[in-house]
Scaffold this active site. Sequence first.
Site, short mmCIF file in Angstrom:
data_model
loop_
_atom_site.label_atom_id
_atom_site.label_comp_id
_atom_site.label_asym_id
_atom_site.label_seq_id
_atom_site.Cartn_x
_atom_site.Cartn_y
_atom_site.Cartn_z
N GLU A 111 0.25 20.86 78.60
CA GLU A 111 -0.38 21.91 77.82
C GLU A 111 -1.88 21.65 77.75
O GLU A 111 -2.37 20.65 78.30
CB GLU A 111 0.24 21.99 76.42
CG GLU A 111 1.69 22.42 76.44
CD GLU A 111 2.32 22.50 75.07
OE1 GLU A 111 3.51 22.87 74.99
OE2 GLU A 111 1.64 22.18 74.06
N HIS A 225 -4.76 29.37 67.01
CA HIS A 225 -4.06 29.29 68.30
C HIS A 225 -4.51 30.45 69.18
O HIS A 225 -4.61 31.58 68.71
CB HIS A 225 -2.54 29.35 68.10
CG HIS A 225 -1.76 28.87 69.28
ND1 HIS A 225 -1.65 29.61 70.43
CD2 HIS A 225 -1.08 27.72 69.51
CE1 HIS A 225 -0.93 28.94 71.32
NE2 HIS A 225 -0.57 27.79 70.78
N ARG A 267 -7.61 24.03 72.68
CA ARG A 267 -7.32 25.29 72.00
C ARG A 267 -8.56 25.98 71.45
O ARG A 267 -8.67 27.21 71.51
CB ARG A 267 -6.31 25.04 70.87
CG ARG A 267 -4.91 24.81 71.38
CD ARG A 267 -3.94 24.52 70.25
NE ARG A 267 -2.59 24.43 70.79
CZ ARG A 267 -1.53 24.08 70.06
NH1 ARG A 267 -1.67 23.79 68.78
NH2 ARG A 267 -0.34 24.01 70.61
N HIS A 328 -3.13 28.96 62.97
CA HIS A 328 -1.95 28.22 63.42
C HIS A 328 -1.70 26.91 62.69
O HIS A 328 -0.57 26.60 62.34
CB HIS A 328 -2.10 27.94 64.91
CG HIS A 328 -0.93 27.25 65.54
ND1 HIS A 328 0.34 27.78 65.53
CD2 HIS A 328 -0.83 26.06 66.20
CE1 HIS A 328 1.18 26.96 66.16
NE2 HIS A 328 0.49 25.91 66.57
N ARG A 363 -6.61 19.84 66.90
CA ARG A 363 -5.38 19.16 67.30
C ARG A 363 -5.06 19.37 68.77
O ARG A 363 -5.10 20.49 69.27
CB ARG A 363 -4.20 19.64 66.44
CG ARG A 363 -2.86 19.05 66.87
CD ARG A 363 -1.78 19.34 65.87
NE ARG A 363 -1.41 20.73 65.79
CZ ARG A 363 -0.60 21.36 66.63
NH1 ARG A 363 -0.10 20.72 67.68
NH2 ARG A 363 -0.29 22.63 66.44
#
Length: 433
Positions: A111, A225, A267, A328, A363
Site C-alpha cells: 500500500e 483518506h 496518504r 479517516h 499514519r
Amino acid sequence: MDLVFDVLIVGTGLAGIYSALNLDKNLKVLLITKTKVNECNSNLAQGGISVARDSDDIEIFIKDTLNAGKDENNLIALRILANESSFNINKLVEFGIEFDKNEKGFEYTIEGAHSVNRIIHCKDSTGKEVINALYKEIKKRKNITIFEDTQLIDLITDNNICYGGAVLKNGTAYNIFSKVTILATGGIGGLFKSSTNYRSITGDGIAIALKNNVKIKDLGYIQIHPTSLYENKLRGRRMLISEAVRGEGGKLLNLKGERFVDELSARDVVTKAIVNEQFETKSAYVYLDVSFKSNEYIKNRFPAIFKECLKIGINITEKPIPVTPAQHYLMGGIEVDVYSRTSMTNLFACGEVSCTGVHGRNRLASNSLLEALVFSKRAADLINNDIENIELKKFYKQNSIKSLTAIEKLNKRIILDSLKSVREDFVNELVEC
C-alpha cells in the site's frame, strides 16, 4: 447502582477485545460499548495489517513509517511496533484467523508509502474477519462480561488515580469500580460531516480524558483518506475504497482519464493531489480504475468492495469508481508510554484513542490494527504483573451523572476546540468536508 470488576475496558474494537483476551483468566473483566459490539472502526478495516516480514525487513519497515510520519514518530515506540509485529500476528493465527496465503505462506500486498509488500489480509474484509474470530474467543471466556448500549460518562478518580467509570446503560446510571481502566474508545470521525468512521465514534475517551486533566498529544494530526466512495449528496459515513486497490495496481484518473499522482505515495500526498485536481476541474470526485484487471481477479480479491459498489450501480469490473477524500484516522490522542499507561495512575489507553507516537504526523497504511495489537498486548502483560499490588479503594462517593445528550455536546465542543491547531492546508477538508 454500583458494580465492581478487576478491569474495566471501554470499547470493543480490536484494542479493547485483544487486551481482554491477553488478561489473565482469573481476572474479572468488563467490556462496555456505547452501541453494539461490532460497531467499531476495526470492523471496517479493509486493507490488512502491516508486519515486518523478517529480521531484515525491520529497519526498512521503520524507515517507511518514519518517512510517512514526516520523521515526527516516537522511534522507541516504532521500534517496538516493528519488532513485536510478527509475534502478535502469530497470536491472531492461533486464535483461528485465516489470512490469505499462497504456496510460499502469507500473501503479502503493498500500500501507499511501503517500499515492499508486507501487508497481510483477508481479501478486503480483514478487520471484519479478525474481529469476528476474536469475538468467538471472547464468548468462551467466563471471566469476561460485555455490556452493550453502555456509555462512559466520566472517570471515577481520586488524587489522579482512576478507580473505574460512571456509565449510563439503557438510561440507568452505574458506577463501575475497577482496579484498572482501559480506554479503547476509538477516534473522532463521527464529529465530521464526511468520514469513513461510524457516526457513533465521537471522541468520547479523549473528551473525558481532557475533562480529567489526563495528558493529550497531537490532536491536530488528523488523517484524510484519499479514496472514499463518492455518492452524490451523501453526508455521514462514507465507504472506504481500500488502499489495497491501488496496491494491486489501481490507477487514479481525473475526469479526462489522465493519471495525476503516484498512487502509492503517502496518504497525505495523494489526498492533496486529489483535492487539487477536484478544485482545478470543479469536480466533487476523481476516478479510481481497476477495471483493466480480470473479472475473476477483482471479484476474488475485492469481493466486499465489488458488492457494495454494485448496490449503487457501479460495476467495478467494467468502469472506474468515483472517489473523494474523507476523514479517516486520528494520529494524536491520549498520550501514553510504551505500555499504554496514561498520565493518570491505573488508567490505560489503547488503539486510536491513544497517542503512542508511532505514526508521527501521518499514519503509514495498515499500521493502525498493528498498533492496536502490539500496545494493547503490552498493556495486558503489565496489568497481569501488577494488578495484585493494586488496591481498589472501597468508596462510594456520589457521582454527577450527566445526560447522554449533554455529554455528546460536550464531546463535540472540546474536540472541535482542539482541532483549531490542525494544519492550515487541511482545515477546510477536516471541518467542512
